[in-house]
Scaffold this motif. Structure first.
Motif, PDB file in Angstrom:
ATOM      1  N   ASP A  44      48.707 138.066-119.500  1.00  0.00           N
ATOM      2  CA  ASP A  44      48.414 137.900-118.261  1.00  0.00           C
ATOM      3  C   ASP A  44      46.769 137.899-117.994  1.00  0.00           C
ATOM      4  OD1 ASP A  44      50.725 137.463-117.108  1.00  0.00           O
ATOM      5  OD2 ASP A  44      51.072 139.516-116.371  1.00  0.00           O
ATOM      6  N   LEU A  45      46.256 139.108-118.476  1.00  0.00           N
ATOM      7  CA  LEU A  45      44.752 139.262-118.634  1.00  0.00           C
ATOM      8  C   LEU A  45      43.842 138.547-119.252  1.00  0.00           C
ATOM      9  CD1 LEU A  45      42.400 140.676-117.680  1.00  0.00           C
ATOM     10  CD2 LEU A  45      42.593 142.642-118.857  1.00  0.00           C
ATOM     11  N   ALA A  46      44.554 138.000-120.557  1.00  0.00           N
ATOM     12  CA  ALA A  46      43.956 137.246-121.697  1.00  0.00           C
ATOM     13  C   ALA A  46      43.928 135.689-120.859  1.00  0.00           C
ATOM     14  CB  ALA A  46      44.837 137.257-123.030  1.00  0.00           C
ATOM     15  N   ASN A  47      45.018 135.293-120.258  1.00  0.00           N
ATOM     16  CA  ASN A  47      44.973 134.112-119.756  1.00  0.00           C
ATOM     17  C   ASN A  47      44.030 134.002-118.839  1.00  0.00           C
ATOM     18  OD1 ASN A  47      47.011 132.840-121.325  1.00  0.00           O
ATOM     19  ND2 ASN A  47      48.571 133.737-119.931  1.00  0.00           N
ATOM     20  N   ARG A  48      43.744 135.079-117.824  1.00  0.00           N
ATOM     21  CA  ARG A  48      42.931 134.917-116.677  1.00  0.00           C
ATOM     22  C   ARG A  48      41.495 134.909-117.081  1.00  0.00           C
ATOM     23  NH1 ARG A  48      45.989 138.904-114.397  1.00  0.00           N
ATOM     24  NH2 ARG A  48      44.376 140.442-114.879  1.00  0.00           N
ATOM     25  N   GLY A  49      41.152 135.723-118.496  1.00  0.00           N
ATOM     26  CA  GLY A  49      39.788 135.737-119.104  1.00  0.00           C
ATOM     27  C   GLY A  49      39.663 134.142-119.750  1.00  0.00           C
ATOM     28  N   ARG A  50      40.436 133.657-120.156  1.00  0.00           N
ATOM     29  CA  ARG A  50      40.290 132.337-121.037  1.00  0.00           C
ATOM     30  C   ARG A  50      40.073 131.260-119.579  1.00  0.00           C
ATOM     31  NH1 ARG A  50      45.352 133.955-124.028  1.00  0.00           N
ATOM     32  NH2 ARG A  50      44.520 134.508-125.974  1.00  0.00           N
ATOM     33  N   ALA A  51      40.829 131.500-118.653  1.00  0.00           N
ATOM     34  CA  ALA A  51      40.636 130.543-117.605  1.00  0.00           C
ATOM     35  C   ALA A  51      39.098 130.772-116.927  1.00  0.00           C
ATOM     36  CB  ALA A  51      41.711 130.688-116.542  1.00  0.00           C
ATOM     37  N   GLN A  52      38.572 131.818-116.947  1.00  0.00           N
ATOM     38  CA  GLN A  52      37.050 132.156-116.597  1.00  0.00           C
ATOM     39  C   GLN A  52      36.187 131.585-117.515  1.00  0.00           C
ATOM     40  OE1 GLN A  52      36.702 136.203-115.571  1.00  0.00           O
ATOM     41  NE2 GLN A  52      38.107 136.131-113.545  1.00  0.00           N
ATOM     42  N   VAL A  53      36.545 131.820-118.696  1.00  0.00           N
ATOM     43  CA  VAL A  53      35.474 131.160-119.541  1.00  0.00           C
ATOM     44  C   VAL A  53      35.646 129.761-119.760  1.00  0.00           C
ATOM     45  CG1 VAL A  53      35.148 130.964-122.337  1.00  0.00           C
ATOM     46  CG2 VAL A  53      35.648 133.113-121.237  1.00  0.00           C
ATOM     47  N   ARG A  54      36.750 129.003-119.530  1.00  0.00           N
ATOM     48  CA  ARG A  54      36.890 127.461-119.317  1.00  0.00           C
ATOM     49  C   ARG A  54      36.194 127.265-118.152  1.00  0.00           C
ATOM     50  NH1 ARG A  54      42.005 128.326-121.163  1.00  0.00           N
ATOM     51  NH2 ARG A  54      42.793 128.224-119.119  1.00  0.00           N
ATOM     52  N   ALA A  55      36.284 127.845-117.161  1.00  0.00           N
ATOM     53  CA  ALA A  55      35.650 127.507-115.838  1.00  0.00           C
ATOM     54  C   ALA A  55      34.088 127.477-116.025  1.00  0.00           C
ATOM     55  CB  ALA A  55      36.065 128.305-114.596  1.00  0.00           C
ATOM     56  N   MET A  63      28.691 124.990-117.048  1.00  0.00           N
ATOM     57  CA  MET A  63      27.428 124.798-117.787  1.00  0.00           C
ATOM     58  C   MET A  63      27.241 123.424-118.410  1.00  0.00           C
ATOM     59  SD  MET A  63      24.757 126.356-118.893  1.00  0.00           S
ATOM     60  CE  MET A  63      25.163 128.236-118.495  1.00  0.00           C
ATOM     61  N   ARG A  64      28.360 122.709-118.449  1.00  0.00           N
ATOM     62  CA  ARG A  64      28.431 121.496-119.172  1.00  0.00           C
ATOM     63  C   ARG A  64      27.868 120.395-117.887  1.00  0.00           C
ATOM     64  NH1 ARG A  64      33.653 122.568-121.167  1.00  0.00           N
ATOM     65  NH2 ARG A  64      33.494 123.031-123.544  1.00  0.00           N
ATOM     66  N   ARG A  65      28.384 120.585-116.807  1.00  0.00           N
ATOM     67  CA  ARG A  65      28.072 119.891-115.551  1.00  0.00           C
ATOM     68  C   ARG A  65      26.522 120.144-115.520  1.00  0.00           C
ATOM     69  NH1 ARG A  65      32.735 121.873-113.196  1.00  0.00           N
ATOM     70  NH2 ARG A  65      31.585 123.257-111.679  1.00  0.00           N
ATOM     71  N   LEU A  66      25.867 121.286-115.353  1.00  0.00           N
ATOM     72  CA  LEU A  66      24.677 121.540-115.201  1.00  0.00           C
ATOM     73  C   LEU A  66      23.837 120.866-116.222  1.00  0.00           C
ATOM     74  CD1 LEU A  66      24.761 125.276-114.276  1.00  0.00           C
ATOM     75  CD2 LEU A  66      24.204 123.422-112.917  1.00  0.00           C
ATOM     76  N   ILE A  67      24.099 120.955-117.579  1.00  0.00           N
ATOM     77  CA  ILE A  67      23.451 120.383-118.636  1.00  0.00           C
ATOM     78  C   ILE A  67      23.271 118.728-118.304  1.00  0.00           C
ATOM     79  CG2 ILE A  67      23.326 119.852-121.056  1.00  0.00           C
ATOM     80  CD1 ILE A  67      24.497 122.629-121.239  1.00  0.00           C
TER      81      ILE A  67
END
Length: 93
Positions: free
Chosen positions: A63-74, A79-83
């Motif tokens: 659960d925590l690993a998936n939440r962390g991955r989702a936050q990193v993806r977001a 960052m890609r949009r800003l660039i």
């Protein structure tokens, strides 16, 4: 096997914040010997005791690993949009 410091033939790598210290101590031990590395560790008073045992996806649980991955993806997508916006803005000038 996942390790904080990996030695592979003539390469040594490390990842993570405190893994950088582990990397430096490992390298120092290889170059100057274990006593030099132990002395450096003592001088730094490097004795990590993390407040939580969630420093890897396996320890954190799914659960925590998936939440962390989702936050990193977001964060990566933002960052890609800003660039892309900066590149577009620069090209329009």
């Amino acid at each position: 096997m996942e390790s904080r410091v990996v030695e592979d033939r003539n390469r040594i790598t490390g990842g993570g914040v405190t893994a950088g210290i582990d990397f430096g101590l490992t390298l120092l031990a290889r170059l100057r010997g274990p006593e030099a590395a132990k002395t450096a560790q003592l001088i730094m008073e490097y004795d990590p005791v993390p407040p939580f045992n969630v420093g890897s996806p396996e320890a954190a649980g799914p659960d925590l690993a998936n939440r962390g991955r989702a936050q990193v993806r977001a964060g990566n997508e933002k960052m890609r949009r800003l660039i892309a916006e900066r590149k577009k803005s620069s090209a329009e000038r």
